[in-house]
Write a protein that holds these residues in place. Structure first.
Motif, PDB file in Angstrom:
ATOM      1  N   SER A 177      -2.085   4.991  -7.371  1.00 55.85           N
ATOM      2  CA  SER A 177      -2.388   4.340  -6.093  1.00 55.85           C
ATOM      3  C   SER A 177      -2.299   5.329  -4.937  1.00 55.85           C
ATOM      4  N   SER A 178      -2.287   6.622  -5.264  1.00 56.85           N
ATOM      5  CA  SER A 178      -2.363   7.716  -4.276  1.00 56.85           C
ATOM      6  C   SER A 178      -1.105   7.890  -3.444  1.00 56.85           C
TER       7      SER A 178
ATOM      8  N   SER B 167       0.852  -1.182   0.000  1.00 59.72           N
ATOM      9  CA  SER B 167       0.000   0.000   0.000  1.00 59.72           C
ATOM     10  C   SER B 167       0.893   1.238   0.000  1.00 59.72           C
TER      11      SER B 167
ATOM     12  N   ARG C 288       1.551   6.366  -8.687  1.00 62.81           N
ATOM     13  CA  ARG C 288       0.816   7.626  -8.784  1.00 62.81           C
ATOM     14  C   ARG C 288      -0.689   7.399  -8.690  1.00 62.81           C
TER      15      ARG C 288
ATOM     16  N   ARG D   4       1.951   9.805  -1.937  1.00 60.44           N
ATOM     17  CA  ARG D   4       2.064  11.232  -1.615  1.00 60.44           C
ATOM     18  C   ARG D   4       3.156  11.903  -2.448  1.00 60.44           C
TER      19      ARG D   4
ATOM     20  N   ARG E 247      -0.540   4.383  -0.408  1.00 55.59           N
ATOM     21  CA  ARG E 247      -1.411   5.538  -0.163  1.00 55.59           C
ATOM     22  C   ARG E 247      -0.788   6.464   0.873  1.00 55.59           C
ATOM     23  N   ASP E 248      -0.607   7.721   0.484  1.00 54.25           N
ATOM     24  CA  ASP E 248      -0.028   8.758   1.336  1.00 54.25           C
ATOM     25  C   ASP E 248       1.383   8.406   1.826  1.00 54.25           C
TER      26      ASP E 248
END
Length: 344
Positions: free
Chosen positions: A80-81, A47, A78, A83, A49-50
């Motif tokens: 997949s969020s 994961s 990108r 940061r 994300r962020d």
């Protein structure tokens, strides 16, 4: 390091593992494969994300495949969020593409492979007043990295420092000289009596920075033409008689330049010849050329995997520098500290 994920591409997985080990984090899970039609497939198993994402991929081996792999990995993170995404490219691809087919003597460039038929056609066009130019692919590569979603680039010893101007995002161009200096002090007997040599005028600034930092003398091999392997057109500037020489360069690709430089130095009375390069690519007949040359030892960093085995070949590790650059980038600290200091 919290909220950080480091991925390694297929070009240099050992460097990615060494960096992750030094940072105290695992290498992120990723599956890199090919479809039956040879298209690249990337699957991220973490994961992001962020997260602050770092992707290690060097421009070596099957360069086009590894570069496409890097672009797809960046794009996957990108969407997949992630940061922030930093592409760590130890050896930057397409950074030394020539813009001319012909050199000053009217001969085809030695770095471009032409058939005899193609050479004949090009000379015919040149004789008719047509100037044949090649595309500078550097700007295209920069645009592709930005378009895929990269926010930041970390690389080492760009062939042309001005290459950074192609980017609209920050580029950290790390220097290999500090770790070269460390290697010299630890491995070259009586290094204080050595002389630092630049094999061509283009690398003079790089070599003089090493010479000045170590308080050593400096010599330069000057070429009167674009043909670097024509010894009659080369001139040694400096006295190397009864001295051990340390050639400093950014890249050993075909090794024409370094091998020819070693012959000039030997003829000038050099007792022993070392060559230190940041990127040891060794393409074509480079290994055979080095073995037949007057070079006693050539040492390259692991920005490119060093798989050549022989008495004349060695390597030094740049993982500490890249790992520290990653840590400082993540924490918002100055990276310029690494321009002169090797992390312990």
């Amino acid at each position: 390091m919290r909220n950080t994920v480091l991925f390694g591409g297929s070009s240099n997985p050992e460097l990615a593992k060494a960096m992750a080990h030094r940072l105290g984090i695992p290498v992120g899970g990723v599956t890199l494969s090919k479809f039956k039609n040879n298209e690249t497939n990337v699957e991220i198993h973490e994961s992001v994300r962020d997260q602050d994402v770092f992707i290690v991929q060097s421009g070596c081996g099957h360069v086009n495949d590894t570069f496409m792999e890097l672009l797809i990995m960046i794009r996957t993170c990108r969407i997949s969020s992630a940061r922030k995404i930093t592409a760590v490219i130890p050896c930057f691809p397409y950074a030394r593409q020539p813009d001319r087919v012909f050199n000053k003597k009217g001969e085809t460039s030695g770095r471009i492979l032409f058939t005899e038929e193609q050479k004949e056609m090009l000379h015919k066009m040149e004789g008719q007043g047509y100037k044949h130019w090649l595309a500078r692919s550097g700007k295209l590569v920069a645009n592709l990295l930005v378009a895929s979603g990269a926010d930041h680039i970390i690389t080492m010893d760009l062939h042309d420092a001005q290459f950074q101007g192609f980017f609209d995002i920050p580029v950290e161009n790390l220097y290999g000289q500090p770790i070269m200096i460390k290697w010299i002090r630890e491995n070259v007997p009586n290094w204080s009596e050595s002389i630092v040599v630049s094999p061509d005028a283009g690398g003079a600034k790089r070599a003089t920075s090493v010479a000045d930092a170590m308080g050593l003398e400096f010599a330069l091999i000057h070429s009167k033409s674009d043909v670097v392997d024509d010894m009659s057109m080369l001139q040694l500037v400096g006295n190397v008689n009864h001295k051990q020489c340390i050639i400093i360069d950014d890249m050993a690709d075909t090794c024409h330049t370094i091998a020819t430089a070693s012959s000039i130095l030997k003829a000038g009375g050099a007792t022993k010849i070392y060559a230190l390069v940041t990127h040891g690519i060794y393409s074509g007949e480079a290994v055979e050329r080095v073995n037949k040359s007057d070079i006693d030892l050539i040492v390259a960093s692991n920005t490119v995997p060093q798989v050549v085995d022989g008495e004349k070949f060695g390597s030094f590790d740049v993982a500490p520098i890249f790992a520290e650059a990653v840590r400082r980038t993540h924490n918002g600290e100055s990276v310029s500290f690494l321009f002169n200091v090797v992390p312990i």
